[in-house]
Motif scaffolding. Structure first.
Motif, PDB file in Angstrom:
ATOM      1  N   ALA A 192       0.847  -1.208   0.000  1.00  0.00           N
ATOM      2  CA  ALA A 192       0.000   0.000   0.000  1.00  0.00           C
ATOM      3  C   ALA A 192       0.876   1.250   0.000  1.00  0.00           C
ATOM      4  N   ARG A 193       1.956   1.207   0.764  1.00  0.00           N
ATOM      5  CA  ARG A 193       2.859   2.359   0.829  1.00  0.00           C
ATOM      6  C   ARG A 193       3.478   2.641  -0.541  1.00  0.00           C
ATOM      7  N   ALA A 194       3.879   1.584  -1.234  1.00  0.00           N
ATOM      8  CA  ALA A 194       4.464   1.779  -2.568  1.00  0.00           C
ATOM      9  C   ALA A 194       3.415   2.364  -3.524  1.00  0.00           C
ATOM     10  N   LEU A 195       2.177   1.883  -3.416  1.00  0.00           N
ATOM     11  CA  LEU A 195       1.115   2.345  -4.317  1.00  0.00           C
ATOM     12  C   LEU A 195       0.736   3.805  -4.050  1.00  0.00           C
ATOM     13  N   ALA A 196       0.957   4.258  -2.810  1.00  0.00           N
ATOM     14  CA  ALA A 196       0.535   5.610  -2.422  1.00  0.00           C
ATOM     15  C   ALA A 196       1.212   6.692  -3.262  1.00  0.00           C
ATOM     16  N   MET A 197       2.364   6.381  -3.826  1.00  0.00           N
ATOM     17  CA  MET A 197       3.060   7.353  -4.666  1.00  0.00           C
ATOM     18  C   MET A 197       2.628   7.247  -6.132  1.00  0.00           C
ATOM     19  N   GLU A 198       1.664   6.369  -6.397  1.00  0.00           N
ATOM     20  CA  GLU A 198       1.171   6.159  -7.767  1.00  0.00           C
ATOM     21  C   GLU A 198       2.316   5.980  -8.757  1.00  0.00           C
ATOM     22  N   PRO A 199       3.161   5.003  -8.502  1.00  0.00           N
ATOM     23  CA  PRO A 199       4.337   4.834  -9.369  1.00  0.00           C
ATOM     24  C   PRO A 199       3.958   4.322 -10.761  1.00  0.00           C
ATOM     25  N   LEU A 200       4.789   4.674 -11.717  1.00  0.00           N
ATOM     26  CA  LEU A 200       4.584   4.179 -13.082  1.00  0.00           C
ATOM     27  C   LEU A 200       4.994   2.716 -13.185  1.00  0.00           C
ATOM     28  N   VAL A 201       5.958   2.357 -12.376  1.00  0.00           N
ATOM     29  CA  VAL A 201       6.483   0.993 -12.397  1.00  0.00           C
ATOM     30  C   VAL A 201       6.644   0.522 -10.955  1.00  0.00           C
ATOM     31  N   LEU A 202       6.258  -0.720 -10.711  1.00  0.00           N
ATOM     32  CA  LEU A 202       6.362  -1.267  -9.366  1.00  0.00           C
ATOM     33  C   LEU A 202       7.331  -2.457  -9.391  1.00  0.00           C
ATOM     34  N   LEU A 203       8.347  -2.386  -8.542  1.00  0.00           N
ATOM     35  CA  LEU A 203       9.347  -3.459  -8.469  1.00  0.00           C
ATOM     36  C   LEU A 203       9.160  -4.237  -7.167  1.00  0.00           C
ATOM     37  N   PHE A 204       9.221  -5.542  -7.261  1.00  0.00           N
ATOM     38  CA  PHE A 204       9.115  -6.397  -6.071  1.00  0.00           C
ATOM     39  C   PHE A 204      10.390  -7.222  -5.969  1.00  0.00           C
ATOM     40  N   ASP A 205      11.093  -7.104  -4.840  1.00  0.00           N
ATOM     41  CA  ASP A 205      12.320  -7.878  -4.666  1.00  0.00           C
ATOM     42  C   ASP A 205      12.073  -9.018  -3.686  1.00  0.00           C
ATOM     43  N   GLU A 206      11.794 -10.182  -4.195  1.00  0.00           N
ATOM     44  CA  GLU A 206      11.503 -11.360  -3.371  1.00  0.00           C
ATOM     45  C   GLU A 206      10.526 -11.025  -2.239  1.00  0.00           C
ATOM     46  N   PRO A 207       9.321 -10.600  -2.593  1.00  0.00           N
ATOM     47  CA  PRO A 207       8.396 -10.066  -1.593  1.00  0.00           C
ATOM     48  C   PRO A 207       7.880 -11.080  -0.587  1.00  0.00           C
ATOM     49  N   THR A 208       8.053 -12.361  -0.854  1.00  0.00           N
ATOM     50  CA  THR A 208       7.529 -13.350   0.107  1.00  0.00           C
ATOM     51  C   THR A 208       8.632 -14.202   0.740  1.00  0.00           C
ATOM     52  N   SER A 209       9.882 -13.909   0.428  1.00  0.00           N
ATOM     53  CA  SER A 209      10.979 -14.764   0.922  1.00  0.00           C
ATOM     54  C   SER A 209      11.141 -14.725   2.433  1.00  0.00           C
ATOM     55  N   ALA A 210      10.772 -13.595   3.053  1.00  0.00           N
ATOM     56  CA  ALA A 210      10.983 -13.469   4.501  1.00  0.00           C
ATOM     57  C   ALA A 210       9.731 -13.842   5.292  1.00  0.00           C
ATOM     58  N   LEU A 211       8.721 -14.362   4.612  1.00  0.00           N
ATOM     59  CA  LEU A 211       7.437 -14.609   5.290  1.00  0.00           C
ATOM     60  C   LEU A 211       7.308 -16.040   5.793  1.00  0.00           C
ATOM     61  N   ASP A 212       6.532 -16.191   6.863  1.00  0.00           N
ATOM     62  CA  ASP A 212       6.155 -17.528   7.296  1.00  0.00           C
ATOM     63  C   ASP A 212       5.279 -18.138   6.204  1.00  0.00           C
ATOM     64  N   PRO A 213       5.409 -19.452   6.018  1.00  0.00           N
ATOM     65  CA  PRO A 213       4.647 -20.095   4.933  1.00  0.00           C
ATOM     66  C   PRO A 213       3.155 -19.750   4.960  1.00  0.00           C
TER      67      PRO A 213
END
Ligand code: ADP
Length: 268
Positions: free
Chosen positions: A177-198
């Motif tokens: 949500a924070r990334a979207l708040a700036m209404e970016p033209l391009v959104l990059l995700f760097d391993e967004p689930t690697s640090a999460l519990d299964p």
């Protein structure tokens, strides 16, 4: 190569004219070295507007370095990054010298593996901070928009909590949500689930999948193979700093089915 105007600070977002002719974001002939070791050289990647591209591949192949080079978190040695036709970054060894393009960099949103929320700010404040700081609107309208985004990621009921009171999956949803708040033209995700519990991986992947369907331009570094093939228009397989495959999920599935060496890594 197009060069940005000398007064780079003054370039407005409106300069980025949508066009099917030019990529939303591209890296041309990128080279990145850490000391003596070269992560990649002569690496090029172009992502069209509205395209969702996943980058997969073994650990250490340069995926994270590539995605961080697209928004200047890693400084390239060579190569140029264009955003909607405007050169925004150039390697330190390029003859092309660009002015500092702070406004342009704000057009690229990033979601990190480790969320990187501001620990002493509430959920709502985390989402509002960048738009307020960069004067994207007044407080009431920024707050209303932040609430809409928090609702979109299912976190509105937690707006007054602090990051440490949330699960990893919840923190990552706030980070999106924070990334979207700036209404970016391009959104990059760097391993967004690697640090999460299964058990919280799925809730984050669902949000990213919804964004992918909504026509956003996204580049996603991920180890979630099934997810990558389901949501992406194109999959890029990196190996030792090179792009070993760059094609549609169907092409990748066919190649794997044929017993291509990609099958050693891509287990579907
Ligand atoms: P991947 O995301 O595919 O796992 P990375 O981009 O993280 O790969 O890393 C690519 C290579 O660059 C690895 O050999 C890694 O050790 C090296 N590397 C990454 N970041 C740094 C750094 N800050 N300093 C030195 N070497 C680094």
């Amino acid at each position: 190569l197009s060069t940005a105007p000398a007064d780079g600070q003054a370039v407005a977002a409106t300069q980025f004219t949508a066009s099917s002719q030019q990529p939303a974001i591209s890296l041309e002939r990128g080279e990145k070295r850490f000391g003596e070791s070269t992560v990649f050289s002569d690496l090029s990647l172009a992502v069209k507007q509205g395209e969702v591209v996943s980058i997969i591949g073994p650990s250490g192949s340069g995926k994270t370095t590539l995605i961080r080079s697209l928004n200047g978190l890693e400084a390239l040695n060579r190569g140029v990054v264009h955003l909607h036709g405007v050169a925004i970054l150039a390697g330190s060894e390029e003859s092309l010298k660009l002015p500092k393009l702070k406004h342009e960099m704000l057009e690229i949103g990033m979601v990190f593996q480790s969320f990187n929320l501001f620990p002493h700010k509430t959920v709502l404040d985390n989402v509002m901070m960048a738009p307020l700081y960069h004067k994207r609107g007044g407080r009431p309208e920024t707050e209303a928009k932040a609430r809409l985004l928090l609702d979109q990621v299912g976190m509105l009921m937690h707006e007054n909590k602090y990051p440490h009171q949330l699960s990893g999956g919840q923190q990552q949803r706030v980070a999106i949500a924070r990334a979207l708040a700036m209404e970016p033209l391009v959104l990059l995700f760097d391993e967004p689930t690697s640090a999460l519990d299964p058990e919280t991986v799925g809730e984050v992947l669902r949000i990213i999948a919804d964004l992918a369907k909504s026509g956003r331009t996204m580049v996603i570094v991920t180890h979630e193979m099934k997810f990558a093939l389901d949501v992406s228009d194109r999959v890029v397989f990196m190996e030792k700093g090179r792009i070993a495959f760059n094609g549609s999920p169907d092409e990748l599935r066919r190649q794997v089915a044929r017993g291509d060496r990609l099958a050693d890594f891509v287990r579907l």
